[in-house]
Structures are given as structure tokens and as C-alpha cells.
Design an enzyme around this catalytic site. Structure first.
Site, short mmCIF file in Angstrom:
data_model
loop_
_atom_site.label_atom_id
_atom_site.label_comp_id
_atom_site.label_asym_id
_atom_site.label_seq_id
_atom_site.Cartn_x
_atom_site.Cartn_y
_atom_site.Cartn_z
N PRO A 50 -3.77 1.35 18.71
CA PRO A 50 -3.59 0.90 17.18
C PRO A 50 -3.89 1.77 16.06
CG PRO A 50 -5.74 0.00 18.10
CD PRO A 50 -4.87 0.74 19.29
N TYR A 66 -9.31 5.71 7.22
CA TYR A 66 -9.82 6.06 8.53
C TYR A 66 -10.73 7.09 8.35
CZ TYR A 66 -5.18 3.83 9.84
OH TYR A 66 -4.08 2.94 9.97
N LYS A 72 1.38 1.02 14.82
CA LYS A 72 2.80 0.94 15.30
C LYS A 72 3.12 -0.36 16.54
CE LYS A 72 4.03 4.14 12.85
NZ LYS A 72 4.50 3.78 11.48
N HIS A 118 1.01 -1.14 0.08
CA HIS A 118 0.11 0.01 -0.04
C HIS A 118 0.85 1.22 0.00
CE1 HIS A 118 -3.91 -1.83 1.75
NE2 HIS A 118 -3.25 -2.59 0.57
N TYR A 178 3.71 7.34 9.26
CA TYR A 178 2.94 6.19 8.96
C TYR A 178 4.08 5.07 8.30
CZ TYR A 178 -1.12 3.42 8.21
OH TYR A 178 -2.29 2.28 8.33
#
Length: 392
Positions: free
Chosen positions: A295, A203, A299, A74, A387
């Protein structure tokens, strides 16, 4: 009855297994002691967003073949708010970097298979595990197995046994400092054999609460809803879950949602937690034994991997050259990266969840920050860099 090894590892989750494999390939003997069964560990459902550094470490351990064959690359995520989706293009913002979607259960399975192939010992279903004498040069790991008291004499003990494990609990309270924040909500997760609603993670910030659309493969999806921490999975029949998820998605995404029977459903509380330091003489903590992140920033497993990176380097250097420098600096090096990941995970959690005590003002602040974020290359770059994973 006693055994002898160079490094005794408590816990056969990804951290312990990865450390064991890296040390094995460097010619260092290890024994892993685990209180659960192999099947129990492989039955645990966990996340699977891997930073490039984590993938490289798994490759270094010689366990990346299936990951590269089956993992999904991704190069971005979507942020959804105010009824619209906005893509954060990691590759464009970070010089081509991305993440790999590959379940933690699969990482664990690959590492277990490699350890078995190497004929490296793992003791499952060990009871009353307890590290002792780690403040001197001859630590010992005690445990009960098949009704017999046993001990492992070793040079070092690696505590990779998670948040509720014995490693951190064996340290005197006056020698450890704990930093913690418990969040007033949890994540209700549902796993189903249905195609993901999107090619990449979505998200969602919604007035009814956070949601996340994730996946394990092209045919297996994982969805999450923010819920009260006290709620139970049985409070949420499948049809109730899917109806609530649709409410929190924008219309176009909701229309593409494929529903199905849950394979697994669970509620996970959210907390930020760090224990300092991570070394106590010849006991060294790694992974969830030393820190927990919510979460939201993906990480947890990646932090365990970065701890193992620093710890394996330190131990390999010690055995090859006799140097103590890596061991002496292990805690500080690991914690520097831990705290940056704690900050990012806290920020993502604060940005995307509904907090009961912030009211309409807090809600407006979230929307203003999200609106600024998706319109600012600098802000999107900061999110993307964190990220995909900060460098070791």
C-alpha cells in the site's frame, strides 16, 4: 435453476461494481455474484487515495457527485526523515495534477447505490461460486444460493473477486505464471475520529520503522506503523500505538498529534504479486484477483480501476462492433500499467521501510536516496508523476 446474462461478474468490490456500472450505461446486461453480504463489504476498511484517472472513471460511471462534494483534493505529500519534513509538490511538478482523498468504502457505497437505482441484479451471500467452460464460447457461472444450486449462462465472466477469490483459482496452474514477493513486515493501522495531524499525507522513514499519517476526512484520521507481520492488533493498546507513532514523527508534527480511541485496528501483511496473463478464454481477471501491491504507493484501488477501464472498453467495443481486438489485447495493456505500478510501489516500500537484513549500510543508502530525492526536481517529478497516476 438458471439465468442468462451477457457478462457475469464475480465480486462486488469496487472493481466489479465499477465494471458493472460502466457496462450498464453502455446497455450491456450484467449480473454480479458475491459470496459476502452487502453489510460485510461496506464494513471493510480500505484506503482511499484516488488518482485523477480513477476519479474520471467514477464520473464516467455516473457516480462521482458525492465524491466531488466530500472528497479532499491533495496536491502533494510530505516525506519525513532525519527529523524534518519535505513537501513533494505534485501540482508544480506535474502541471497541476493531484489526488483525491475519498475512502474506498464510500466509493463502494456510491457504486452499490447506483446499481440498486438501475435495478441491476446483485446476488449476495452466494456459496460455492465456480466459473466453468470459460475456455469455450459458452461459459457458465455456478453457485449455491439459499440452498439451491443455480447457474448463470453468459458470454463472458469477469473475475473481480480479489486475491483469495475463486476466479484465479479456477485457472489450471500450467496456464498461469505468478510473480510474488512477500515483505518481512506488515502495517498496523488505526482509524480514529480525530483531526489529521497534517493537511496532506506524511510518509515517515525512521530508524524505528516506517509510519504514515493519513486521513479519511477532516475529522477522521488513519495512521499506520510498520510492525512485524506476525503481530496482532490486540498486542497494541491505543496508548502504545500513539506513543510509538510520536517516537517516529519529527518533534513539530508529534506536538500537533491529536489522539483518541480507535474505531478500528488491524495488521495488514505487505506483498507484491502479479499473475499473468489476465485473460483465459472468456474469463477475464481484474483488480486484486490478478495483482497485489504493497500500500505504500497508494495503487491498489487505482490499479483495479485501470483494469476496469481497459476491460470495459474491450467489452463495449465487442458488443457494439463485434471486434475482438480489445479483448485480445486486454491482458497486455493492463499488465503494462500494472508492472509500472508494481515497480513504483516496490520502490516506495524499499525507500521508506526498515528492512531487517540490510543493516547500517542499507539504512545509510535510504537516507542518501531521500536526501537526493528532495533536492532534485527530476527525482521529485518522477515520484509525483507515478503517485498522481500514469496515463491509461
Amino acid at each position: 435453476m438458471g439465468k442468462r446474462t451477457q457478462v457475469a461478474i464475480i465480486g462486488s468490490g469496487p472493481a466489479g461494481l465499477l465494471l458493472g456500472q460502466l457496462l450498464h450505461r453502455a446497455g450491456i446486461d450484467t449480473i454480479i455474484v458475491e459470496r459476502r453480504s452487502r453489510d460485510y463489504i461496506l464494513g471493510r476498511i480500505r484506503a482511499g487515495v484516488l488518482e485523477q484517472g480513477t476519479v474520471a472513471l467514477i464520473d464516467e460511471a455516473g457516480c462521482g457527485e458525492r465524491l466531488h462534494r466530500e472528497g479532499l483534493i491533495h496536491t502533494g505529500i510530505d516525506l519525513a526523515f532525519a527529523g524534518e519534513r519535505h513537501r513533494i509538490d505534485f501540482a508544480n511538478l506535474t502541471g497541476g495534477k493531484g489526488v483525491t482523498i475519498y475512502g474506498q468504502t464510500e466509493v463502494t457505497r456510491d457504486l452499490m447505490d447506483a446499481r440498486l437505482a438501475a435495478d441491476a441484479p446483485t446476488i449476495y451471500e452466494a456459496e460455492r461460486v465456480w466459473p466453468a467452460d470459460f475456455d469455450c464460447s459458452k461459459p457458465v457461472l455456478h453457485y449455491l444460493h439459499e440452498g439451491t444450486e443455480r447457474r448463470i449462462a453468459c458470454d463472458f465472466i469477469a473475475g473481480c473477486d480479489g486475491f483469495h477469490g475463486v476466479s484465479r483459482a479456477s485457472v489450471s496452474e500450467d496456464k498461469i505464471t505468478v510473480f510474488e514477493r512477500a515483505y518481512p513486515f506488515g502495517w498496523l493501522g488505526l482509524l480514529a475520529d480525530v483531526p489529521p495531524v497534517s493537511d496532506e499525507l506524511v510518509y515517515v522513514n525512521h530508524e524505528r520503522g516506517f509510519a504514515l499519517c493519513s486521513m479519511r476526512s477532516r475529522t477522521r484520521s488513519r495512521y499506520y506503523l510498520q510492525c512485524h507481520a506476525s503481530e496482532r492488533p490486540e498486542d497494541w493498546p491505543d496508548e502504545t500505538f500513539w506513543a510509538e507513532l510520536r517516537r517516529r514523527l519529527d518533534e513539530a508534527t508529534a506536538a500537533r498529534l491529536t489522539t483518541g480511541a480507535a474505531i478500528e485496528k488491524s495488521v495488514a501483511p505487505l506483498r507484491s504479486f502479479v499473475a499473468e496473463p489476465m485473460r483465459f478464454g472468456r474469463l477475464l481477471l481484474a483488480g486484486d484477483a490478478a495483482h497485489i501491491v504493497p500500500p505504500t504507493g497508494a495503487k491498489g484501488l487505482n490499479l483495479a480501476a485501470s483494469d476496469v477501464h481497459y476491460l470495459s472498453q474491450a467489452l463495449i467495443d465487442h458488443y457494439r462492433t463485434g471486434s475482438e481486438k480489445g479483448l485480445e489485447t486486454y491482458s497486455a495493456r493492463a499488465l503494462a500499467r500494472v508492472w509500472k505500478a508494481e515497480r513504483f510501489s516496490w520502490w516506495m516500500t524499499s525507500l521508506l521501510h526498515r528492512f531487517p537484513d540490510t543493516g547500517p549500510f542499507g539504512r545509510r543508502m535510504q537516507l542518501a536516496e531521500l536526501d537526493y530525492l528532495v533536492g532534485s526536481r527530476a527525482a521529485m517529478t518522477a515520484l509525483a508523476e507515478n503517485y498522481v497516476g500514469l496515463p491509461y
